[in-house]
Enzyme design. Structure first.
Site, mmCIF file in Angstrom:
data_model
loop_
_atom_site.group_PDB
_atom_site.id
_atom_site.type_symbol
_atom_site.label_atom_id
_atom_site.label_comp_id
_atom_site.label_asym_id
_atom_site.label_seq_id
_atom_site.Cartn_x
_atom_site.Cartn_y
_atom_site.Cartn_z
ATOM 1 N N ASP A 97 -7.892 8.970 -23.364
ATOM 2 C CA ASP A 97 -6.940 7.942 -22.936
ATOM 3 C C ASP A 97 -7.626 6.992 -21.961
ATOM 4 O O ASP A 97 -8.066 7.407 -20.883
ATOM 5 C CB ASP A 97 -5.739 8.614 -22.257
ATOM 6 C CG ASP A 97 -4.691 7.605 -21.822
ATOM 7 O OD1 ASP A 97 -3.884 7.186 -22.666
ATOM 8 O OD2 ASP A 97 -4.690 7.218 -20.626
ATOM 9 N N TYR A 103 -8.312 0.463 -16.252
ATOM 10 C CA TYR A 103 -9.056 1.574 -15.656
ATOM 11 C C TYR A 103 -10.542 1.255 -15.495
ATOM 12 O O TYR A 103 -11.244 1.947 -14.754
ATOM 13 C CB TYR A 103 -8.964 2.833 -16.522
ATOM 14 C CG TYR A 103 -7.575 3.361 -16.791
ATOM 15 C CD1 TYR A 103 -6.477 2.975 -16.018
ATOM 16 C CD2 TYR A 103 -7.358 4.261 -17.829
ATOM 17 C CE1 TYR A 103 -5.210 3.463 -16.283
ATOM 18 C CE2 TYR A 103 -6.093 4.759 -18.096
ATOM 19 C CZ TYR A 103 -5.027 4.353 -17.328
ATOM 20 O OH TYR A 103 -3.781 4.840 -17.612
ATOM 21 N N LYS A 124 -4.825 0.424 -23.652
ATOM 22 C CA LYS A 124 -3.578 -0.214 -23.236
ATOM 23 C C LYS A 124 -3.756 -1.704 -22.936
ATOM 24 O O LYS A 124 -4.804 -2.124 -22.435
ATOM 25 C CB LYS A 124 -3.025 0.486 -21.977
ATOM 26 C CG LYS A 124 -2.857 1.987 -22.165
ATOM 27 C CD LYS A 124 -2.363 2.676 -20.894
ATOM 28 C CE LYS A 124 -2.470 4.173 -21.035
ATOM 29 N NZ LYS A 124 -3.838 4.669 -20.865
ATOM 30 N N HIS A 157 0.941 -1.457 -21.254
ATOM 31 C CA HIS A 157 0.694 -0.620 -20.075
ATOM 32 C C HIS A 157 1.882 -0.571 -19.110
ATOM 33 O O HIS A 157 2.192 0.480 -18.543
ATOM 34 C CB HIS A 157 -0.547 -1.136 -19.333
ATOM 35 C CG HIS A 157 -1.221 -0.097 -18.496
ATOM 36 N ND1 HIS A 157 -2.574 -0.086 -18.254
ATOM 37 C CD2 HIS A 157 -0.740 0.982 -17.832
ATOM 38 C CE1 HIS A 157 -2.885 0.943 -17.483
ATOM 39 N NE2 HIS A 157 -1.794 1.603 -17.207
#
Length: 316
Positions: free
Chosen positions: A50, A55, A85, A118
């Site tokens: 994921d 990130y 995302k 997201h």
């Protein structure tokens, strides 16, 4: 090691391993650290990863996949299930396909298995830090954004589409206009934030839930230690010869949801997979069901206590 079960997603021909490795870290890990951890996870048996643009872990994930193929740790990219995302700064109809392609370029893949919105909001500019000014936070154009997500799936850029951090109310908005319904809603779920109403709603609508922060996101700026240091979970763990983390993860799995757990520690990665060959008793489940409940991920603490953000936090 017990085999990792898989779950079928609506509108997706590929099943998803019920436990994945999360790649969000705070503070963000450097590229080499993240890549090494992902390779260790593949060696440990993880096949579901994921990531997200926000990130900063898409590139190390891509490098780890390429190296895993070279080393023969996996036979093909199809052995993996990859989720990424759409970040809020790109949440406009005409930006979604190009943004998905940008993520694919980062991960060095032709497609992802799951592409998620997201957050249920839009930011009108890129941000380097949070909280943000009220002027750049906007409601999501649900119809336009979801059309863009559907286009990503029709173009083969992703095998399935879904959402993250969406309430029952926001899911209703998506379902009212969707030609392709969301396959997944990724939200915070753990023994200290059980989300029973949302779980029941999603089950009724055929939307699979993936839990993030299943261990309470300890050692991050948004999480705390109330799972890892829970006396209720610790007592069950001691009686079972398990870790507190394993008890928490097993509880999440027994709720019929999948989960992503982030650990860059090799031994804890392995421990987190040891949850499939035992189960919790009715008495243990009852004790966990009575644990105090408190939401950990508060959007207002990320973006600022603006009226619209507070409204989103209040939705179930």
């Amino acid at each position: 090691m017990a085999a990792i079960p898989q779950v079928s997603l609506i509108g997706c021909e590929k099943s998803m391993p019920v436990i994945g490795m999360g790649t969000s870290s705070y503070p963000p890990a450097d590229l080499e650290t993240a890549k090494t951890a992902i390779l260790e996870a593949i060696k440990a048996g993880y096949r579901h990863f994921d990531t997200a643009f926000a990130y900063g872990s898409e590139k190390p994930l891509g490098e780890a996949i390429a190296e895993a193929l070279t080393l023969g740790l996996i036979k093909s990219r199809d052995d993996l299930f990859i989720t990424t995302k759409l970040w809020c700064s790109f949440a406009q109809r005409d930006q979604i396909v190009p943004t998905c392609k940008m993520s694919l370029q980062n991960i060095k893949l032709d497609y992802v298995d799951l592409y998620l919105i997201h957050m249920p909001l839009r930011l009108s500019q890129m941000i380097q830090k949070t909280p943000v000014d009220k002027e750049i936070i906007h409601p999501l154009d649900v119809k336009g954004v979801w059309e863009g997500m559907e286009e990503c799936q029709k173009l083969g850029l992703t095998k399935a589409i879904g959402v993250s951090n969406f309430s029952c109310k926001k899911l209703e908005e998506v379902l009212s206009i969707a030609k392709i319904p969301p396959a997944v809603n990724q939200v915070e779920i753990n023994p200290a934030w059980q989300q029973k109403q949302l779980r029941e709603f999603c089950k009724a609508k055929g939307i699979h839930i993936t839990a993030y922060s299943p261990l309470g996101a300890n050692n991050t700026n948004w999480g705390d230690n109330r799972i890892i240091e829970s006396d209720v979970l610790a007592d069950i763990a001691k009686a079972r010869g398990k870790t507190t983390a394993q008890v928490a993860l097993r509880w999440v799995y027994e709720q019929g949801v999948s989960l992503v757990a982030k650990s860059f520690n090799k031994e804890r990665m392995k421990d987190n997979l040891q949850i499939f060959d035992w189960s919790l008793s009715e008495e243990e489940l009852d004790k966990i069901s009575k644990m105090p409940q408190r939401k950990g991920v508060i959007l207002a603490s990320v973006f600022g206590p603006h009226d619209f953000v507070l409204q989103l936090d209040a939705e179930v």
